[in-house]
Every structure is written in structure tokens, then in C-alpha cells.
Write an enzyme that holds these catalytic residues in place. Structure first.
Site, PDB file in Angstrom:
ATOM      1  N   LYS A 253      -3.108   9.204   1.420  1.00 14.49           N
ATOM      2  CA  LYS A 253      -2.119   8.627   0.721  1.00 14.49           C
ATOM      3  C   LYS A 253      -1.284   9.400   1.543  1.00 14.49           C
ATOM      4  O   LYS A 253      -1.914  11.063   2.442  1.00 14.49           O
ATOM      5  CB  LYS A 253      -2.019   9.269  -0.947  1.00 14.49           C
ATOM      6  CG  LYS A 253      -2.539   8.032  -1.641  1.00 14.49           C
ATOM      7  CD  LYS A 253      -2.601   8.323  -2.549  1.00 14.49           C
ATOM      8  CE  LYS A 253      -3.505   6.910  -3.913  1.00 14.49           C
ATOM      9  NZ  LYS A 253      -3.474   7.751  -4.793  1.00 14.49           N
TER      10      LYS A 253
ATOM     11  N   SER B 176       2.011   4.445  -8.202  1.00 18.84           N
ATOM     12  CA  SER B 176       3.699   5.279  -7.286  1.00 18.84           C
ATOM     13  C   SER B 176       3.288   3.958  -6.407  1.00 18.84           C
ATOM     14  O   SER B 176       4.559   4.747  -5.612  1.00 18.84           O
ATOM     15  CB  SER B 176       2.217   6.790  -7.340  1.00 18.84           C
ATOM     16  OG  SER B 176       2.354   6.650  -8.797  1.00 18.84           O
TER      17      SER B 176
END
Length: 165
Positions: free
Chosen positions: A41, A128
Site C-alpha cells: 500500500k 480507506s
């Protein structure tokens, strides 16, 4: 004292995360929110910023501790004295991934159980990654995060520059 660990990157912390934290805190005497990095990420916020945000957002919930970690989850859980790992599930795709991870974690340390909490129906689509993407394209994210997190994300997007036209 029963200790649980709720791990994640929390980049940013969403209303879905907060729902799991509130509910998970009721299952244990002490819930350690483990804020970690994930090589796959690209974080919008630094580890220090995410720690500060999670601490701010969870300040009113009894029994919460926020700790950074960069190790195997089961090693972190052992160091915290945890007997359970709390994980939130939104959809079938989450279940498949989490089921596999729970199985691997059990092979690593069978003294720690994984407990799955289903996300509140109204919060199930929140991720998110999607919150960041919406914000980067100038979309409204106030339905997905707290007002203070919304301000943090909008400020970061303004500093980075929006994507698109």
C-alpha cells in the site's frame, strides 16, 4: 485481563474502523490498535501521523491502546499478551482473504484466536483505499470518516494536488 489486537494501516481511519474498534473493545479488557505499514500500500499519511490520528479518534473509548508495529502480526500479538485478533469483514472477498490469513496465523501461533466482526451494513462499502481515491479526485468523503479525519485528508490532498482535470 483479556487483551485483543486490532491491526491495520488506518490510512486513514474510517467510520468502519471505528465501528469495529468500538465493538471489539467490548469483547476484551484491553484492545491494542496495532498501526502498521504495508509494503503493498502507498500510505497518504506517515506512520506517526496515523498513530496520532488513531489516538485522537479513539480517545473516548475505554481500554484502548494504540501501538505501532512492523513485524508478523502473531509476534506482535504475543508481545502484547493478546489472546484474540479482531478483524472486520465487509464482503465475501474480505472473508476469503481473512480466512486464509487466520489459518496461516493459527499455524504460526495457535494460542491466539481470530475473531471476525461483520461491519455495520451502512458502513460495509467503506475502505480507506476508496476514501483516498475519492478525495484525490475532489469528491466528498464526509460520509466515510469523522469530521476531523475529513479535514486531515482534505488538507493532505490540497498539499499533494488533486488528480484528474
Amino acid at each position: 485481563m483479556r487483551t485483543g489486537v486490532y491491526p491495520g494501516t488506518f490510512d486513514p481511519i474510517t467510520l468502519g474502523h471505528m465501528d469495529i474498534i468500538r465493538r471489539g473493545a467490548k469483547l476484551v479488557d484491553r484492545l491494542v490498535i496495532g498501526v502498521t505499514t504495508n509494503a503493498s500500500k502507498s500510505p497518504m499519511f506517515s506512520l506517526e501521523e496515523r498513530l496520532a490520528t488513531v489516538r485522537r479518534e479513539t480517545a473516548g473509548i475505554p481500554g484502548i491502546e494504540v501501538v505501532a508495529f512492523n513485524s508478523l502480526l502473531m509476534d506482535f500479538a504475543e508481545r502484547q499478551g493478546a489472546s484474540i485478533i479482531v478483524r472486520g469483514l465487509r464482503a465475501v472477498a474480505d472473508f476469503e482473504y481473512e480466512y486464509q490469513m487466520a489459518g496461516m496465523n493459527q499455524q504460526i501461533n495457535n494460542r491466539v484466536e481470530t475473531v471476525f466482526l461483520m461491519a455495520d451494513v451502512a458502513l460495509q462499502p467503506i475502505a480507506s483505499r476508496l476514501v483516498k481515491e475519492i478525495a484525490l479526485y475532489g469528491g466528498a468523503i464526509h460520509k466515510f470518516v469523522s469530521p476531523t479525519v475529513c479535514e486531515d485528508v482534505v488538507a493532505r490532498v490540497n498539499a499533494l494536488g488533486k488528480l484528474g482535470d
